[in-house]
Design an enzyme around this catalytic site. Sequence first.
Site, mmCIF file in Angstrom:
data_model
loop_
_atom_site.group_PDB
_atom_site.id
_atom_site.type_symbol
_atom_site.label_atom_id
_atom_site.label_comp_id
_atom_site.label_asym_id
_atom_site.label_seq_id
_atom_site.Cartn_x
_atom_site.Cartn_y
_atom_site.Cartn_z
ATOM 1 C CE LYS A 9 -3.517 2.331 2.801
ATOM 2 N NZ LYS A 9 -2.754 3.616 2.836
ATOM 3 C CE LYS A 14 5.084 0.252 -2.753
ATOM 4 N NZ LYS A 14 5.886 1.296 -3.450
ATOM 5 C CE LYS A 40 4.714 8.509 -3.641
ATOM 6 N NZ LYS A 40 4.090 7.193 -3.879
ATOM 7 C CG ASP A 138 -2.500 2.205 -2.633
ATOM 8 O OD1 ASP A 138 -1.261 2.224 -2.717
ATOM 9 O OD2 ASP A 138 -3.122 2.621 -1.644
#
Length: 265
Positions: A9, A14, A40, A138
């Site tokens: 998530k 991570k 990102k 996600d």
Amino acid sequence: MIKLAVYGKGGIGKSTTVSNVSAALADMGCRVMQIGCDPKADSTAALCGGVPDIAAAGIRDGGPVTVLDLVRQKKDDFTLEDMVRVGYGGVICVEAGGPAPGVGCAGRGIIAALEKLAEKGAYEVYRPDVVLYDVLGDVVCGGFSMPMRGGYADKVFVITSGENMAIHAAANIAMAVENFKDRGYASLGGIILNRRNVKDEEAKVEELASDFGTSVISRLDRSSVVQDAEELGKTVVEAFPDSEMAGQYRALAKALLEICGGASC
């Protein structure tokens, strides 16, 4: 060549974990490639001096930094070297990137990155011992599921805490791996617990692992050392090599190698 994908998530730690594993593997003498599969484009920031703001803006020395930027701006008129940065310990760093906010599909950046790396001979040129895909978990569909597919990762590892939303996302990721098992895709290698010190955390994560016939292969403590390293723009392994957290990341790196069939590089 060992190829593994780490899913989790958003915000679960991570990228921090994957970057520290990459640094630990590099210190062990492995040739490592880390591929950030998150729009990102900040997966490899700690390996490259801690500049997520520059990476996110798609700027490197006045030019594109992500593969999707390169494809969008230069079509196919770019080199393999344009796609990579060399980070700590010689880690080859690649960021898939993503579209402008509100425009297009972020999964396409992952597809473009993996296809272009293969087309331009990245694996033959750099000959990595270990390839790590750092994948936002996600949503496990489209491009986000691509690292699970045949020819990419051999094993999928899921990072979670004991928080309910993290557990839910981890279960979805594990279910996706399960649903793909008859297609020759990556198999589930195990669960990594990144502690948030919530109630019944250990029991919840153990139950998750049991539900999917796997095990918790690592338990990472919640530590201020992680934030201290990020403030320095470095991994814990580089900034605080003698810390307990660095030791935990090294142990995880060794465990991943063993699970994937290689005791060393």
